[in-house]
Every structure is written in C-alpha cells, then in structure tokens.
Scaffold this motif. Structure first.
Motif, PDB file in Angstrom:
ATOM      1  N   ILE A 133      41.341  22.437 -22.110  1.00  0.00           N
ATOM      2  CA  ILE A 133      40.972  21.623 -23.272  1.00  0.00           C
ATOM      3  C   ILE A 133      39.522  21.932 -23.629  1.00  0.00           C
ATOM      4  O   ILE A 133      38.620  21.715 -22.816  1.00  0.00           O
ATOM      5  N   HIS A 134      39.297  22.442 -24.832  1.00  0.00           N
ATOM      6  CA  HIS A 134      37.935  22.782 -25.272  1.00  0.00           C
ATOM      7  C   HIS A 134      37.634  22.029 -26.562  1.00  0.00           C
ATOM      8  O   HIS A 134      38.217  22.310 -27.608  1.00  0.00           O
ATOM      9  N   THR A 135      36.720  21.066 -26.475  1.00  0.00           N
ATOM     10  CA  THR A 135      36.379  20.242 -27.642  1.00  0.00           C
ATOM     11  C   THR A 135      34.880  20.231 -27.916  1.00  0.00           C
ATOM     12  O   THR A 135      34.391  19.365 -28.644  1.00  0.00           O
ATOM     13  N   SER A 136      34.134  21.175 -27.352  1.00  0.00           N
ATOM     14  CA  SER A 136      32.674  21.139 -27.473  1.00  0.00           C
ATOM     15  C   SER A 136      32.143  21.745 -28.764  1.00  0.00           C
ATOM     16  O   SER A 136      30.934  21.898 -28.926  1.00  0.00           O
ATOM     17  N   SER A 137      33.042  22.133 -29.655  1.00  0.00           N
ATOM     18  CA  SER A 137      32.645  22.583 -30.987  1.00  0.00           C
ATOM     19  C   SER A 137      33.664  22.026 -31.973  1.00  0.00           C
ATOM     20  O   SER A 137      34.683  21.466 -31.562  1.00  0.00           O
ATOM     21  N   PRO A 138      33.430  22.153 -33.275  1.00  0.00           N
ATOM     22  CA  PRO A 138      34.409  21.638 -34.249  1.00  0.00           C
ATOM     23  C   PRO A 138      35.770  22.319 -34.157  1.00  0.00           C
ATOM     24  O   PRO A 138      36.736  21.833 -34.743  1.00  0.00           O
TER      25      PRO A 138
ATOM     26  N   ASN B   5      29.098  28.706 -33.309  1.00  0.00           N
ATOM     27  CA  ASN B   5      30.227  27.783 -33.331  1.00  0.00           C
ATOM     28  C   ASN B   5      31.546  28.543 -33.188  1.00  0.00           C
ATOM     29  O   ASN B   5      31.568  29.756 -33.057  1.00  0.00           O
ATOM     30  N   GLY B   6      32.656  27.808 -33.258  1.00  0.00           N
ATOM     31  CA  GLY B   6      33.958  28.431 -33.090  1.00  0.00           C
ATOM     32  C   GLY B   6      34.223  28.774 -31.642  1.00  0.00           C
ATOM     33  O   GLY B   6      34.679  29.870 -31.315  1.00  0.00           O
ATOM     34  N   LEU B   7      33.929  27.828 -30.747  1.00  0.00           N
ATOM     35  CA  LEU B   7      34.035  28.089 -29.312  1.00  0.00           C
ATOM     36  C   LEU B   7      35.425  27.819 -28.756  1.00  0.00           C
ATOM     37  O   LEU B   7      35.689  28.117 -27.593  1.00  0.00           O
ATOM     38  N   GLY B   8      36.305  27.260 -29.572  1.00  0.00           N
ATOM     39  CA  GLY B   8      37.633  26.904 -29.076  1.00  0.00           C
ATOM     40  C   GLY B   8      38.399  28.076 -28.502  1.00  0.00           C
ATOM     41  O   GLY B   8      39.184  27.925 -27.566  1.00  0.00           O
ATOM     42  N   LYS B   9      38.149  29.271 -29.041  1.00  0.00           N
ATOM     43  CA  LYS B   9      38.887  30.450 -28.573  1.00  0.00           C
ATOM     44  C   LYS B   9      38.538  30.838 -27.144  1.00  0.00           C
ATOM     45  O   LYS B   9      39.267  31.613 -26.516  1.00  0.00           O
ATOM     46  N   SER B  10      37.434  30.313 -26.607  1.00  0.00           N
ATOM     47  CA  SER B  10      37.078  30.620 -25.218  1.00  0.00           C
ATOM     48  C   SER B  10      37.798  29.710 -24.228  1.00  0.00           C
ATOM     49  O   SER B  10      37.493  29.717 -23.037  1.00  0.00           O
TER      50      SER B  10
ATOM     51  N   ARG C 157      35.043  17.226 -38.077  1.00  0.00           N
ATOM     52  CA  ARG C 157      34.833  15.828 -37.686  1.00  0.00           C
ATOM     53  C   ARG C 157      36.138  15.112 -37.343  1.00  0.00           C
ATOM     54  O   ARG C 157      36.114  14.003 -36.797  1.00  0.00           O
ATOM     55  N   ASP C 158      37.275  15.725 -37.667  1.00  0.00           N
ATOM     56  CA  ASP C 158      38.566  15.090 -37.392  1.00  0.00           C
ATOM     57  C   ASP C 158      39.087  15.405 -35.995  1.00  0.00           C
ATOM     58  O   ASP C 158      40.187  14.975 -35.638  1.00  0.00           O
ATOM     59  N   LEU C 159      38.316  16.138 -35.205  1.00  0.00           N
ATOM     60  CA  LEU C 159      38.797  16.548 -33.877  1.00  0.00           C
ATOM     61  C   LEU C 159      39.187  15.349 -33.024  1.00  0.00           C
ATOM     62  O   LEU C 159      40.266  15.325 -32.425  1.00  0.00           O
ATOM     63  N   SER C 160      38.316  14.346 -32.976  1.00  0.00           N
ATOM     64  CA  SER C 160      38.604  13.191 -32.120  1.00  0.00           C
ATOM     65  C   SER C 160      39.841  12.437 -32.592  1.00  0.00           C
ATOM     66  O   SER C 160      40.566  11.844 -31.787  1.00  0.00           O
TER      67      SER C 160
END
Length: 213
Positions: free
Chosen positions: A12-17, A169-174, A39-42
């Motif tokens: 689970i990676h949520t540290s960026s949008p 940004n765009g860290l979800g891919k990691s 901003r809708d991540l949460s």
C-alpha cells in the motif's frame, strides 16, 4: 486456510497523490495498479482496496507493506492507519518502508551509493543516502530533513562515489519495490508487529498545513 498456507504480500503506497497497490506471491502471481487520486485518495482508498484484492482474499495474505513517508502528510497518515488496522485484524506482520528506500530499490543494479532528495515544504529537502545490497538496503544516511545548502555540503564531503536521484511526485508505481523490500525482511525472519509501523513525516503537520490553506 491456515497461517502456513498464506503466501501473498500486499503493498500500500499512499505517500503521494498517486495511490499504488500491489499483491504478489513472489513467484508467478503478481498484480499492481496505480490511480492518480490527488486529494480524493483518502476518500477512495478503502474502496480501491476492496476492488483490488479479488481474486485473492484477505486470508491469503502473509504480510502487508506500507509506505511510511516522507511525502504527503495526509496520504501517509491514512495509509499507515489503514495498514495498521488491517494487520491487526488479520494478525499478520506489517512492514513500514521508507518512500525514499522504495525509490532507491529501482536502482538495485547500481554499485554506487544512492543519494536521494525530494522536495519538502518551506524550501527544504527530504534526503537519504543508501547502499544497495543483495538482501536489502543499508541506509548510510537515514531519511532526514535538510536545507538545500546543508544537503549540498553533505554531498560535497561524501567520501564515496554516488548517484544523485531527484524524487518527484507519482510515487505510487514504486509500490512493487515496497513489497520486494518487505519480502527481503520476511525472508530474514523478521516479523514486524503492526504497532511498530510508524510514519515519517519529517515536518510538523500543522506547519505543513499552513503552507496549503
């Protein structure tokens, strides 16, 4: 299904949008996906998790890996809280992995030290320096907040050759790197309790919010 039958890891990676989710048995079965939720991540995290898990079930999980930051304060907080809740309910280990370490693992074929910098609030930088090893990452300089001048001085005085990586940004891919690093800890016999998973914010959240009224 018994605990010994469990074989999957969930990332689970949520540290960026950009939300990143991944699930794998570290053999043949691997799935991952990212969503640019801003901003809708949460708001959408729990729904995305419920949609993403099948055809696996929660009982298939051996452990969870979550990004602990640095990064977005709100995103990191909701990710840590969600992962801790899941790990507690499922009674499985939870590995909190540095956002910067997950990015560094993308360069695991490098022989040089890896120096990472990521923009922070108030013209400062999140920084870290890693040495990559076969069975994980050795932090030579733990994640810390620096002024650009202090970071420049640190690199100037660094004794080893290094590659500078500027993280955006765009860290979800990691999220896959997150899972790989957690699995290496699992293979070493580490079983981190959910209560040990703590966020790394780096900056005071109240001050951070003031910069984004």
């Amino acid at each position: 299904m018994t605990n010994t039958d469990k074989k999957y890891g969930l990332g689970i990676h949520t540290s960026s949008p950009e939300l990143g989710l991944a699930i794998t048995d570290f053999a043949e079965d691997i799935r991952w996906e990212t969503w640019n939720l801003g901003r809708d991540l949460s708001t959408h995290l729990h729904q995305k998790l419920q949609e993403f898990i099948p055809p696996q079930t929660w009982q298939d999980l051996s452990f969870i890996a979550v990004a602990k930051g640095p990064g977005s304060f709100t995103g990191t907080r909701i990710g840590i809280v969600t992962a801790r809740t899941l790990a507690q309910q499922l009674n499985i280990p939870l590995f909190a992995i540095s956002t910067l370490a997950a990015v560094a693992w993308s360069y695991k074929n490098q022989n040089q030290d890896l120096s990472l910098q990521m923009p922070a609030q108030r013209n400062q930088l999140f920084t870290a320096i890693y040495q990559l090893e076969k069975m994980g990452i050795n932090p030579l300089l733990e994640e810390t907040l620096m002024t650009p001048e202090a970071w420049e001085e640190t690199l100037k005085n660094w004794q080893n050759s290094y590659q500078l990586i500027k993280v955006e940004n765009g860290l979800g891919k990691s999220v896959l790197n997150l899972l790989e690093l957690a699995n290496l800890e699992w293979q070493k016999g580490k079983r981190s309790h959910w209560s040990e998973a703590l966020p790394f914010y780096g900056q005071h959240p109240v001050l951070e919010r003031r910069t984004h009224p």
